[in-house]
Design a protein around this motif. Structure first.
Motif, mmCIF file in Angstrom:
data_model
loop_
_atom_site.group_PDB
_atom_site.id
_atom_site.type_symbol
_atom_site.label_atom_id
_atom_site.label_comp_id
_atom_site.label_asym_id
_atom_site.label_seq_id
_atom_site.Cartn_x
_atom_site.Cartn_y
_atom_site.Cartn_z
ATOM 1 N N GLU A 1 29.966 50.251 43.328
ATOM 2 C CA GLU A 1 30.806 49.051 43.384
ATOM 3 C C GLU A 1 30.029 47.832 42.885
ATOM 4 O OE1 GLU A 1 32.805 48.437 47.077
ATOM 5 O OE2 GLU A 1 33.908 46.707 46.279
ATOM 6 N N LEU A 2 28.809 47.663 43.367
ATOM 7 C CA LEU A 2 28.045 46.477 42.957
ATOM 8 C C LEU A 2 27.686 46.543 41.475
ATOM 9 C CD1 LEU A 2 25.626 45.719 45.939
ATOM 10 C CD2 LEU A 2 27.762 44.604 45.321
ATOM 11 N N GLY A 3 27.233 47.693 41.053
ATOM 12 C CA GLY A 3 26.838 47.834 39.647
ATOM 13 C C GLY A 3 28.031 47.626 38.719
ATOM 14 N N ALA A 4 29.146 48.261 39.059
ATOM 15 C CA ALA A 4 30.319 48.207 38.179
ATOM 16 C C ALA A 4 30.946 46.820 38.172
ATOM 17 C CB ALA A 4 31.343 49.241 38.611
ATOM 18 N N THR A 5 30.895 46.123 39.312
ATOM 19 C CA THR A 5 31.614 44.851 39.381
ATOM 20 C C THR A 5 30.729 43.643 39.143
ATOM 21 O OG1 THR A 5 31.334 44.655 41.784
ATOM 22 C CG2 THR A 5 33.314 45.806 41.011
ATOM 23 N N GLN A 6 29.425 43.757 39.428
ATOM 24 C CA GLN A 6 28.587 42.566 39.283
ATOM 25 C C GLN A 6 27.653 42.613 38.084
ATOM 26 O OE1 GLN A 6 26.865 40.820 42.759
ATOM 27 N NE2 GLN A 6 28.498 41.593 44.101
ATOM 28 N N GLU A 7 27.152 43.779 37.766
ATOM 29 C CA GLU A 7 26.296 43.880 36.592
ATOM 30 C C GLU A 7 27.142 44.034 35.328
ATOM 31 O OE1 GLU A 7 23.394 43.273 35.761
ATOM 32 O OE2 GLU A 7 23.205 44.276 33.824
ATOM 33 N N LEU A 8 28.168 44.859 35.427
ATOM 34 C CA LEU A 8 29.086 45.021 34.298
ATOM 35 C C LEU A 8 30.413 44.343 34.652
ATOM 36 C CD1 LEU A 8 28.447 48.695 33.117
ATOM 37 C CD2 LEU A 8 27.330 46.585 32.383
ATOM 38 N N ASN A 9 31.347 44.443 33.738
ATOM 39 C CA ASN A 9 32.686 43.883 33.956
ATOM 40 C C ASN A 9 33.623 44.981 34.420
ATOM 41 O OD1 ASN A 9 32.768 41.069 33.328
ATOM 42 N ND2 ASN A 9 32.319 41.599 31.202
#
Lengths: 565, 209
Positions: free
Chosen positions: B178-186
């Motif tokens: 969740e964090l990677g997909a939503t905060q690092e990527l769009n």
């Protein structure tokens, strides 16, 4: 002699064609029983993985190898098969089939209401007379009993109901349909199109013609570009039984849908020479049921319908029902699939896309069109391509960015080079000894399993080689680098475009069905799925299956009205 | 010498707090280190999934390795995103025995390298030393070329080397988190429209799915 029926008509199968038969027959006033061997999938309620977040998918969608090996060894290879759609697909362990040892065939099947209409790729193309006339012209297979003029209005009828978005191109070999506004090609696909059409003026690159709405249609909403249609779409943006034909049939009040109903055989009454009843085994309880109807529409999908007919043996029909010609189970085909190529298209690194388009580009057939001056090739018939331009994203670029740490992470923020990918679908010739037969092994319902005996032959191989070579040539014309050719075709069946086994024809000695999909031998039996097909063309066939179904339904009701059947 | 699996289970009994305290010291004794802080808060960094086959030290190695590969920067890192637990789950439950052996052997080799170079196990080496050890593992697999992509979600080769496995699982676990997909990527699950020609700079990060 008076008969009492449970229903006016029974439709076997609830997929692409079964749904249409149910809609057309109920809308024409018939009381219809639709039998589906699979489990219920209710529109909206049962699309439990629609829009599922990636972190919620088991194992982040790494394949469940031991489950797939044991229960889905074939289905796992299908486009659209993964955790999020698994429950739609047939369990190969519970419902096996037999392949000849050196002739593998991927038989992809659904096992739910809606059938493959839930997971299909939605490409919808019309046939032309290049296709309907092909057998007559080059002598392979037997002549179609119809031509484009017979089906043209039915294509329109189906397109207007299901909604097909596409771009009119004015090509004889790929007739335009009644289109909703087309989706767009992306920037790299447009560059590819410009380069190909310049270097190869007789070729065209267009956007795919797909049964996805680009504008609302009745109570169905336009596509919102979330991506994986095969998980189900609650707003009905793509055509499937659940979004379209089933509600229409249900609205008449004349439809009874019975899932979990395996059709074992059709009961033939030799006195009336009609199908008298459909024998059903309940998939859960194994109880036997028998339903009587005046008309039967067999729409179980190509091979399943042939299996039912082969298994409907009797003293009068020792080789299967409707098989006086001996052609039942024969001349089966699929599309030669897997030829093509992919290349990097440099120069677009700062370009990107917005939204997940559920569509591809399409390159219509350009071979063997009897065009003046066209190059001679060493095969007959033709092929087309679906293709896509896409930037390499983190799923593949991580391997190309060396090292690790903050710099690696930063580089992964940006997509890699764009690629353009072309994958061909090639016409397969009808061969008498490409066939399916009943095996000695029974399934868990006591029904003989189907055994597949299908191979590609020389024409397919040559066509396939050209398919790959021309893909590479077009990629090169578009400035493609590191061109990778797909040399090996996929296993037969992989296209999931199944044809033949109960072909149409004017001559009852050479075919199972007449020009209206009506059995020559059994006038109240209609077979309208892919098994009726006499040749394959090279385009995705579902639109043609649907048009033939709607046309046959009108004819069947008219025949019933005149008491002929 | 008992077979490795049994040995690993024995090591699970070791005092986790002792290990954490040791790390805190070796990281310069700074209680500002995230590991130490979390340990003092009682955060259970080393909670094993129900059927983990990793020892306490191995789980700690996995945390440090994942964080080395995808560190917290201006956006969350691998530990923030729960990647170590994902790797543990895959190694313990999804891998075949061949794959698990390669992975665990890779951890063992990291320890062996650190012992040889720095006189200490990986977990108690400092950041630079651990980075060096991982770099050596990375460089030894540079020549390993693969065609298949993660998008197909098939692990391409049961016999792929340790570093490749580790990097793949870290990347997969991070960018689908969740964090990677939503905060690092769009992350944009319902785009509403399609535009096939935008400037990448307008969005600045890839779409996560």
């Amino acid at each position: 002699m008076s008969q009492s029926y449970d229903f006016d008509a029974i439709v076997i199968g609830s997929g692409i064609t079964g749904g249409w038969a149910a809609k057309e027959l109920t809308e024409r006033g018939l009381k219809v029983l639709m039998l589906e061997r699979g489990r219920p999938i209710v529109h909206r309620r049962d699309y439990t993985t629609e829009h599922i977040a990636p972190w919620k998918i088991p194992n982040r969608d790494l394949p469940d190898r031991s489950l797939y090996d044991s229960d889905y060894p074939v289905q796992r290879r299908a486009r659209g098969f993964d955790h999020t759609t698994l429950r739609f697909w047939n369990n190969d362990r519970k419902n096996p089939y037999v392949q000849e040892p050196d002739k593998p065939y991927n038989w992809f099947r659904a096992d739910v209401v809606g059938g493959k209409s839930l997971m299909w790729g939605r490409h919808s193309y019309r046939w032309s007379d290049f296709d309907f006339d092909a057998n007559r012209r080059d002598g392979y297979g037997s002549d179609w009993p119809i031509r484009y003029t017979d089906i043209k209005d039915w294509y329109s009828y189906v397109e207007r109901f299901i909604g097909v978005s596409g771009q009119s191109e004015g090509l004889t070999q790929l007739p335009d349909g009644e289109f909703l506004p087309p989706m767009e090609l992306n920037i790299v696909e447009r560059a590819f199109k410009a380069a190909v059409e310049k270097q190869f003026p007789e070729r065209r690159v267009t956007i795919g013609r797909v049964a996805n709405l680009t504008v609302p249609l009745r109570d169905r909403a336009a596509c919102h570009y979330c991506g994986p249609c095969q998980r189900g779409c609650s707003v009905g943006a793509y055509f499937c039984t659940q979004s379209s034909t089933l509600p229409a049939a249900t609205a008449t009040g004349l439809l009874t849908l019975r899932p979990n109903s395996v059709v074992e055989s059709l009961e033939f009454d030799p006195a009336s020479k009609r199908v008298a009843a459909v024998r059903v085994i309940d998939a859960d309880t194994k109880a036997h049921h028998r339903y009587r109807a005046r008309i039967v529409f067999l729409c179980a999908s190509t091979f399943a319908s042939v299996q039912i007919l082969l298994n409907s043996r009797s003293a009068d029909s020792p080789h299967g029902l409707g098989n006086s010609s001996g052609t039942l189970g024969r001349f089966v085909m699929d599309h030669y699939h897997g030829g093509g190529a992919v290349a990097t298209i440099p120069g677009f690194r700062r370009k990107y896309y917005y939204g997940n388009r559920p569509n591809t580009l399409y390159v219509p057939r350009f071979r063997n069109l009897q065009a003046p001056g066209e190059p001679a090739v060493d095969f007959v018939r033709g092929y087309g391509y679906q293709g896509i331009g896409y930037p390499a994203e983190w799923e593949s670029t991580w391997q190309k960015i060396s090292g690790f740490g903050a710099d690696f992470k930063r580089q992964l923020r940006e997509p890699g080079d764009w690629r353009l990918f072309l994958l061909g679908f090639g016409e397969c010739l009808p061969y008498r000894d490409n066939r399916v037969v009943l095996d000695r092994n029974l399934d868990r319902f006591g029904i003989p399993q189907l055994r597949f005996d299908i191979t590609y032959r020389e024409n397919e191989r040559r066509l396939g080689a050209d398919m790959t070579e021309q893909a590479a040539a077009m990629l090169e014309a578009a400035g493609g680098k590191s061109i990778e050719r797909f040399e090996k075709p996929f296993t037969p069946g992989t296209s999931i475009h199944e044809f033949g086994g109960a072909r149409m024809g004017a001559d009852p000695r050479e075919s199972v069905l007449n020009a209206y999909n009506q059995s020559h031998d059994v006038p109240n039996l209609f077979v309208t799925d892919g098994s009726c097909m006499v040749s394959t063309a090279c385009v995705n066939p579902s639109l043609t299956f649907m048009a033939l179904t709607a046309r046959a339904a009108k004819y069947a009701v008219e025949q019933a009205g005149t008491q002929v059947i | 010498m008992p077979p490795e699996p049994a040995h690993r289970h024995d090591r699970a009994a070791m005092n986790r707090r002792e290990i954490i305290a040791q790390i805190a010291l070796l990281l310069g004794g700074s209680l500002a280190s995230r590991f130490a802080q979390a340990a003092l808060r009682g955060d259970d960094l080393h909670v094993a999934p129900l059927q983990s086959t990793l020892s306490v030290e191995q789980r700690l190695m996995v945390e440090q390795l994942a964080e080395l590969i995808i560190p917290r920067t201006d956006t969350p890192g691998a530990i923030d995103a729960g990647v170590p637990a994902f790797i543990d789950q895959i190694v313990s439950q999804w891998y075949t025995s061949v794959e698990r052996d390669i992975f665990l052997d890779g951890l063992t080799r990291l320890d062996a390298y650190c012992l040889g170079q720095y006189g200490a196990l990986f977990n108690v080496c400092n950041t630079q030393q651990r980075t060096r050890a991982l770099t050596v593992a990375d460089e030894s697999t540079r020549s390993y070329q693969l065609e298949s992509t993660l998008k197909a979600r098939e692990l391409p080769d049961e016999h792929s080397p340790f570093f490749y496995k580790l990097k793949l699982l870290t990347v997969l676990g991070y960018y689908t988190s969740e964090l990677g997909a939503t905060q690092e990527l769009n992350y944009n699950p319902i785009p509403g429209r399609y535009d096939g020609d935008i400037d990448f700079d307008k969005v600045g990060r890839q779409w996560s799915s």
